[in-house]
Motif scaffolding. Structure first.
Motif, mmCIF file in Angstrom:
data_model
loop_
_atom_site.group_PDB
_atom_site.id
_atom_site.type_symbol
_atom_site.label_atom_id
_atom_site.label_comp_id
_atom_site.label_asym_id
_atom_site.label_seq_id
_atom_site.Cartn_x
_atom_site.Cartn_y
_atom_site.Cartn_z
ATOM 1 N N GLU A 37 0.681 -1.602 0.255
ATOM 2 C CA GLU A 37 -0.187 -0.227 -0.269
ATOM 3 C C GLU A 37 0.971 1.338 0.043
ATOM 4 N N TRP A 38 1.714 1.262 0.799
ATOM 5 C CA TRP A 38 3.356 2.444 1.296
ATOM 6 C C TRP A 38 3.763 2.629 -0.565
ATOM 7 N N TRP A 50 0.935 4.494 -2.404
ATOM 8 C CA TRP A 50 0.720 5.529 -2.255
ATOM 9 C C TRP A 50 2.173 6.491 -3.038
ATOM 10 N N TRP A 103 2.201 9.383 -5.666
ATOM 11 C CA TRP A 103 3.352 10.884 -5.758
ATOM 12 C C TRP A 103 3.833 10.788 -6.366
ATOM 13 N N TRP A 133 -6.201 7.544 -3.065
ATOM 14 C CA TRP A 133 -4.706 8.176 -2.309
ATOM 15 C C TRP A 133 -4.855 9.584 -3.116
#
Length: 178
Positions: free
Chosen positions: A50-51, A54, A58, A120
């Motif tokens: 998930e990170w 994410w 970005w 997000w």
């Protein structure tokens, strides 16, 4: 190529975007390399992907802003001693940018392979429903282009240090704002 004149230096936004993107690419590579070794019962098995997604989004946002800024401002010409270095520089920079975009697009395909949206910053990033075979191909592209990109990133850094220390050129100083 761009609609304004090429500059002789990088602006602060370009410098910030460069270093943020560099850190994100290195961090995403490291997290991707590590997360594929995790087993179901390890604590990071569910959170690290998930990170990774994410921070990948970005990177997509920063790369989009960076591309837009580069189009508007133009890019400084490479500072090199030899014509062949200028050609290699253009090929390497283009490969870094194209490789990053391939990884981002394949990552979006992987994220959305089950057809669900990814959240997000409160936004729903829509998934593209693709077959498991297509998802597997996207995963292979994501992985192998990531290996190539990290290799190019190391080459890029080595060239910057070579130009700085051996050639005594201000290439590195331009990218740290001096």
């Amino acid at each position: 190529m761009h609609w304004m004149n090429t500059t002789s230096t990088y602006g602060w936004f370009s410098i910030i975007f460069h270093w943020v993107c560099a850190l994100l690419i290195i961090g995403l590579f490291a997290s991707g390399f590590y997360m594929v070794t995790l087993t179901y019962y390890q604590p990071l098995y569910h959170t690290l992907p998930e990170w990774h997604k994410w921070f990948g989004i970005w990177l997509l946002a920063f790369m989009t802003a960076r591309l837009t800024l580069s189009f508007i401002q133009g890019r400084p010409n490479p500072i090199v001693h030899y014509a062949w270095e200028k050609s290699v520089s253009k090929i390497a920079h283009s490969s870094l940018l194209i490789g990053t975009w391939i990884i981002l697009i394949s990552g979006l395909l992987i994220i959305g392979s089950d057809g669900r949206a990814f959240k997000w910053l409160g936004l729903h990033i829509p998934g593209l429903q693709i077959s498991s075979e297509q998802s597997s191909v996207a995963g292979d592209i994501h992985k192998w282009v990531a290996y190539g990109l990290i290799g190019l990133t190391l080459l890029h850094a080595a060239a910057a240090f070579k130009h700085h220390w051996k050639d005594k050129l201000p290439t590195l100083k331009r990218m740290i704002g001096k």
